[in-house]
Design an enzyme around this catalytic site. Structure first.
Site, PDB file in Angstrom:
ATOM      1  N   THR A   1       1.396  49.873  -0.676  1.00 27.10           N
ATOM      2  CA  THR A   1       0.962  49.333  -1.957  1.00 27.10           C
ATOM      3  C   THR A   1       1.977  49.600  -3.055  1.00 27.10           C
ATOM      4  O   THR A   1       2.681  50.625  -3.026  1.00 27.10           O
ATOM      5  CB  THR A   1      -0.380  49.953  -2.369  1.00 27.10           C
ATOM      6  OG1 THR A   1      -0.716  49.561  -3.699  1.00 27.10           O
ATOM      7  CG2 THR A   1      -0.329  51.477  -2.345  1.00 27.10           C
TER       8      THR A   1
ATOM      9  N   TYR B   1      -5.298  56.962  -4.319  1.00 22.08           N
ATOM     10  CA  TYR B   1      -5.008  55.810  -3.460  1.00 22.08           C
ATOM     11  C   TYR B   1      -3.506  55.667  -3.262  1.00 22.08           C
ATOM     12  O   TYR B   1      -3.005  55.611  -2.135  1.00 22.08           O
ATOM     13  CB  TYR B   1      -5.599  54.544  -4.070  1.00 22.08           C
ATOM     14  CG  TYR B   1      -5.084  53.268  -3.439  1.00 22.08           C
ATOM     15  CD1 TYR B   1      -5.269  53.012  -2.089  1.00 22.08           C
ATOM     16  CD2 TYR B   1      -4.410  52.315  -4.204  1.00 22.08           C
ATOM     17  CE1 TYR B   1      -4.792  51.850  -1.501  1.00 22.08           C
ATOM     18  CE2 TYR B   1      -3.932  51.146  -3.629  1.00 22.08           C
ATOM     19  CZ  TYR B   1      -4.122  50.922  -2.282  1.00 22.08           C
ATOM     20  OH  TYR B   1      -3.641  49.768  -1.714  1.00 22.08           O
TER      21      TYR B   1
END
Length: 337
Positions: free
Chosen positions: A117, A141
């Site tokens: 990501t 995350y």
């Protein structure tokens, strides 16, 4: 030769599975169906329902189907949730991948593609952001994905594995033929929320932060169509099969749109207005994130087909309208039964 896709019944995974199958690949999927749907998979694709971190399950699948490459999607992806439950994210993202890599090493898997990501960058020092800038994630995350990238690099160096890390920017849209799309309840993707508002499923859409130093005060994102992202995975597999060296690549278009611009795009393609409510900034949100795409374009045989915000919004809307029709039909059937 078979490709194992973990999380292959999910949003991005299912699009990638279909792209692989349409390219003639043999594919097998492991997915616990926590956010995925078996109906999204082509009929000929075997599905094993379970966790990607279940070493016994994955080892059996690899042996039974003669798997030679792994594409790893399975994991948790919601930034605000990771702020509330960091240990859950380190378990689902980092620890699960550690178990998967352990099996991959034992099975002598030589090619591994990992879905990472842009959140690993945090607020980047330069925009568009190239892959070599310092990584300073702002959320568990992002940190869980960065930890996995580091682990994959070390494992590959020790065991002769080649890998591609694909750092996703903002994935949006749906299959152009509306065969699949984002169907998870409570999804937090901006365009998903906007098309839910446009179809009357939400009373409003919240915009978190309008005081950023950007042209309209809202965050800026690089939206990439999910079908183009799926094709990037297919191209990454071909690259590794051709002897390509391990590499980390941004997956975006290199063009930024603000949150408010994305909402207006949904309003235009739907021809409908809906309420927007402004809210304070959220912890972990990044102000501006736009990809430098020069490396992926030079490395992979990959040319985006849907590099247009209104096209992305139109496909997302068509998918959402299909979901609404299906739900209405189910209600009518239940009422008449």
């Amino acid at each position: 030769m078979t490709v194992l896709v973990t999380g292959g019944a999910g949003y991005i995974g299912s699009h990638t599975v279909r792209a692989l199958v349409e390219a003639g690949e043999s594919v097998v999927v492991v997915d616990n169906l926590s956010t995925g749907f078996s109906a999204f998979l082509p009929e000929a694709v075997p599905l094993f329902i379970g966790d990607a971190g279940d070493e016994n399950l994955v080892e059996g699948v690899i042996a039974q189907h003669r798997v030679e490459s792994i594409i790893h999607f399975a994991g948790s992806v919601v930034v605000p949730d990771s702020m509330r439950d960091p240990l859950g994210y380190y378990r689902n993202n980092t620890m699960t991948t550690r178990s998967l890599l352990n099996v991959a090493v034992r099975a002598s898997i030589s090619r591994f593609i990992f879905s990472s990501t842009a959140a690993v960058y945090g607020n980047p020092e330069q925009v568009p952001v190239p892959e070599h800038v310092p990584t300073r994630p702002l959320s568990p995350y992002g940190s869980s994905k960065l930890m996995t990238e580091i682990m994959l690099h070390d494992v590959a160096s020790a065991h002769g594995m080649s890998y591609v890390v694909l750092r996703f920017f903002n994935v949006a849209g749906a299959d152009p033929q509306a065969r699949m799309g984002l169907a998870t309840n409570g999804a937090t993707h901006l365009l998903k929320i906007a098309v839910e508002a446009a179809t009357g499923q939400r009373a409003k859409i919240d915009v978190f932060g309008t005081d950023y130093p950007t042209p309209d005060g809202s965050c800026i994102r690089d939206f990439i169509h999910v079908t183009d992202l799926a094709e990037a995975h297919r191209a990454a597999l071909s690259y590794l099969r051709g002897g390509g060296n391990s590499v980390t690549l941004n997956c975006g278009y290199g063009r930024g749109y603000s949150v408010l611009e994305a909402i207006e795009a949904v309003r235009r393609v739907s021809g409908r207005n809906f309420a927007v409510q402004y809210a304070p900034r959220r912890p972990g949100d990044i102000m501006t994130m736009v990809a430098d795409t020069s490396r992926i374009r030079a490395t992979l045989d990959w040319t985006p087909q849907y590099d247009d915000l209104e096209t992305i919004a139109r496909h997302a809307l068509a998918w959402e309208e299909k979901l609404v029709r299906e739900r209405q039909a189910e209600i009518q059937h239940a009422a008449s039964a």
